[in-house]
Motif scaffolding. Structure first.
Motif, short mmCIF file in Angstrom:
data_model
loop_
_atom_site.label_atom_id
_atom_site.label_comp_id
_atom_site.label_asym_id
_atom_site.label_seq_id
_atom_site.Cartn_x
_atom_site.Cartn_y
_atom_site.Cartn_z
N PRO A 162 20.15 -13.57 3.76
CA PRO A 162 20.86 -14.74 3.23
C PRO A 162 22.10 -14.39 2.42
N ASP A 163 22.22 -13.15 1.92
CA ASP A 163 23.37 -12.85 1.07
C ASP A 163 24.55 -12.26 1.83
N VAL A 164 24.45 -12.09 3.17
CA VAL A 164 25.57 -11.61 3.96
C VAL A 164 26.51 -12.79 4.22
N VAL A 165 27.76 -12.64 3.80
CA VAL A 165 28.72 -13.74 3.94
C VAL A 165 29.79 -13.45 4.98
N GLY A 166 29.86 -12.24 5.51
CA GLY A 166 30.90 -11.94 6.50
C GLY A 166 30.82 -10.50 6.96
N TRP A 167 31.83 -10.13 7.78
CA TRP A 167 31.89 -8.80 8.37
C TRP A 167 33.31 -8.26 8.24
N THR A 168 33.38 -6.96 8.14
CA THR A 168 34.68 -6.29 8.10
C THR A 168 34.71 -5.26 9.22
N LEU A 169 35.68 -5.43 10.13
CA LEU A 169 35.94 -4.43 11.15
C LEU A 169 37.03 -3.53 10.58
N VAL A 170 36.66 -2.31 10.27
CA VAL A 170 37.55 -1.42 9.52
C VAL A 170 38.87 -1.27 10.25
N ASP A 171 39.96 -1.43 9.46
CA ASP A 171 41.34 -1.31 9.95
C ASP A 171 41.72 -2.39 10.95
N VAL A 172 40.87 -3.42 11.07
CA VAL A 172 41.20 -4.51 11.99
C VAL A 172 41.26 -5.85 11.26
N GLY A 173 40.16 -6.25 10.58
CA GLY A 173 40.15 -7.53 9.87
C GLY A 173 38.76 -7.88 9.37
N THR A 174 38.68 -9.01 8.62
CA THR A 174 37.43 -9.53 8.07
C THR A 174 37.13 -10.87 8.71
N TYR A 175 35.84 -11.11 9.02
CA TYR A 175 35.46 -12.29 9.79
C TYR A 175 34.25 -12.96 9.12
N PRO A 176 34.07 -14.28 9.30
CA PRO A 176 32.96 -14.99 8.66
C PRO A 176 31.60 -14.57 9.23
N ARG A 177 30.56 -15.03 8.54
CA ARG A 177 29.19 -14.63 8.87
C ARG A 177 28.81 -14.99 10.30
N ASP A 178 29.20 -16.17 10.76
CA ASP A 178 28.77 -16.65 12.07
C ASP A 178 29.51 -15.99 13.23
N GLN A 179 30.60 -15.31 12.96
CA GLN A 179 31.37 -14.68 14.04
C GLN A 179 30.81 -13.29 14.31
N THR A 180 30.52 -13.03 15.58
CA THR A 180 29.93 -11.73 15.94
C THR A 180 30.71 -11.01 17.03
N SER A 181 31.94 -11.41 17.30
CA SER A 181 32.77 -10.69 18.26
C SER A 181 34.22 -11.02 18.00
N VAL A 182 35.09 -10.15 18.44
CA VAL A 182 36.52 -10.36 18.27
C VAL A 182 37.25 -9.56 19.35
N ALA A 183 38.32 -10.15 19.90
CA ALA A 183 39.18 -9.46 20.86
C ALA A 183 40.29 -8.74 20.09
N VAL A 184 40.38 -7.46 20.30
CA VAL A 184 41.33 -6.62 19.58
C VAL A 184 42.41 -6.16 20.55
N ALA A 185 43.66 -6.46 20.24
CA ALA A 185 44.77 -5.96 21.04
C ALA A 185 45.00 -4.49 20.70
N ALA A 186 44.95 -3.65 21.70
CA ALA A 186 45.05 -2.20 21.46
C ALA A 186 45.96 -1.59 22.51
N ALA A 187 46.78 -0.65 22.07
CA ALA A 187 47.67 0.06 22.97
C ALA A 187 46.87 1.05 23.82
N PRO A 188 47.40 1.47 24.95
CA PRO A 188 46.69 2.46 25.76
C PRO A 188 46.40 3.73 24.97
N GLY A 189 45.18 4.25 25.14
CA GLY A 189 44.76 5.46 24.44
C GLY A 189 43.39 5.30 23.81
N PRO A 190 42.90 6.32 23.09
CA PRO A 190 41.57 6.24 22.46
C PRO A 190 41.60 5.41 21.18
#
Length: 370
Positions: A162-190
């Motif tokens: 109950p105390d989790v309020v969100g998520w942080t994808l390191v070096d990408v962004g922070t998202y609310p608790r109910d969001q469990t996926s995100v499309a990340v634009a990334a250049a070719p490479g690893p």
């Protein structure tokens, strides 16, 4: 019985009577109990939460009674949901002390509550102390990542805490608790993605938050987009069919040209000339030896005289020699035949004269007729 023991008994009875007559203090156990909570930080950032203290009971006759159990509870403060409430923990004290470990359900303001009991009864009102919980939590599992046309799709499982309020994808962004996926634009490479959970802190939902350690990396490699293939070359349009020649008997061919007139035609290698657009075989050169251009061969064309000769041969019939290559040269008018005939006559006359001279008898061999 002497007076001195009577005086001691009267004094103890007076003390017990006064103690029973006075109301117990708020937040303290009943008289005779030594129940305390040891000093602890105002904000605890670890789990489980350890609560320690003293727990003993002195009976009315000044005899210590054994404490059978000490119960420790973490009561959620105001503003926290009912899901944060957990069951209390009971432990058996040793040598007058207890040590209990309580696993809370969420962060935020709480109240530590301690009670104890003996065989004769409980300690009465619990002993309480306020405490704030601000545990950052463990690192979550690494997220999933799949390659897309524009980069990567990163996803992770949800949580029931109950105390989790969100998520942080390191070096990408922070998202609310109910969001469990995100499309990340990334250049070719690893690329590598790490996930962290965001929880409310010691002050509850309206206070500062704490962030868990990041998960392990989940790596993907975005490929270089391939260039679209070039469109196929369109075939060149067929050239317009030439106008039929005046008086010609040919018919238009399927390829756009005019078919030759029906009838027998001479076969054999084409005559030679220049200006042909036909494809030459490999190794053929239009240059004759000594650098003289081959002006006499035109593949696919026939001179006018050859066309007339072909028409005469058609009229006369096709002979076995019709498939031979014929050359037409300019002839001298009537000189070869008479010259050959005269040379033959001279040769014959010479042989006859030579024979007659050899067969005539000599002077010594003449026979007299007398």
């Amino acid at each position: 019985m002497t007076r001195r023991p009577l005086l001691w008994i009267a004094a103890v009875a007076s003390v017990v009577g006064v103690a029973l007559a006075l109301p117990p203090a708020a937040g303290a156990a009943d008289p005779g109990w030594d129940l305390t909570i040891d000093d602890h930080p105002d904000v605890v950032d670890a789990r489980p939460v350890r609560v320690t203290g003293r727990a003993s009971f002195l009976g009315p006759l000044g005899v210590l009674a054994p404490v059978r159990a000490v119960t420790v509870a973490l009561v959620p403060g105001d503003g926290l949901p009912e899901a944060c409430r957990v069951a209390p923990v009971s432990v058996v004290p040793r040598d007058g002390r207890y040590d209990a470990a309580v696993e809370p359900e969420c962060n935020g303001p709480h109240r530590v509550s301690v009670t104890a009991r003996t065989d004769a009864g409980s300690s009465g009102a619990p002993v309480t102390e306020p405490v704030g919980l601000a545990w950052a939590g463990p690192a979550p599992a690494p997220p999933n990542a799949i390659v897309t046309a524009t980069g990567a799709l990163v996803s992770w499982p949800g949580t029931a805490a109950p105390d989790v309020v969100g998520w942080t994808l390191v070096d990408v962004g922070t998202y609310p608790r109910d969001q469990t996926s995100v499309a990340v634009a990334a250049a070719p490479g690893p690329h590598a993605f790490r996930l962290a959970a965001v929880r409310w802190g010691a002050e509850g939902p309206d206070g500062p938050t704490v962030t868990s350690p990041p998960s392990s990396e989940r790596g993907v490699t975005v490929p270089t987009p391939q260039q679209a293939p070039a469109p196929p070359d369109r075939p060149a349009p067929d050239p317009p069919a030439p106008a039929p020649r005046a008086g010609g008997g040919g018919s238009p061919s399927p390829t756009g040209g005019t078919a030759p007139p029906a009838g027998p035609r001479r076969t054999g290698p084409p005559t030679r000339g220049t200006g042909s657009t036909a494809t030459l075989p490999e190794g053929y050169s239009e240059e004759l030896p000594y650098g003289v251009p081959d002006d006499a061969f035109v593949p696919g064309e026939e001179p006018a005289a050859a066309s007339e000769g072909a028409a005469e041969e058609t009229a006369a019939g096709t002979s076995p020699s019709a498939s031979l290559v014929r050359t037409r040269e300019k002839e001298a008018p009537g000189l070869v035949g008479p010259f050959a005939l005269g040379l033959l006559l001279v040769t014959v006359a010479t042989h006859i004269g030579w024979y007659l001279r050899r067969s005539r008898p000599g002077r010594d061999e003449q026979v007299s007729l007398l």
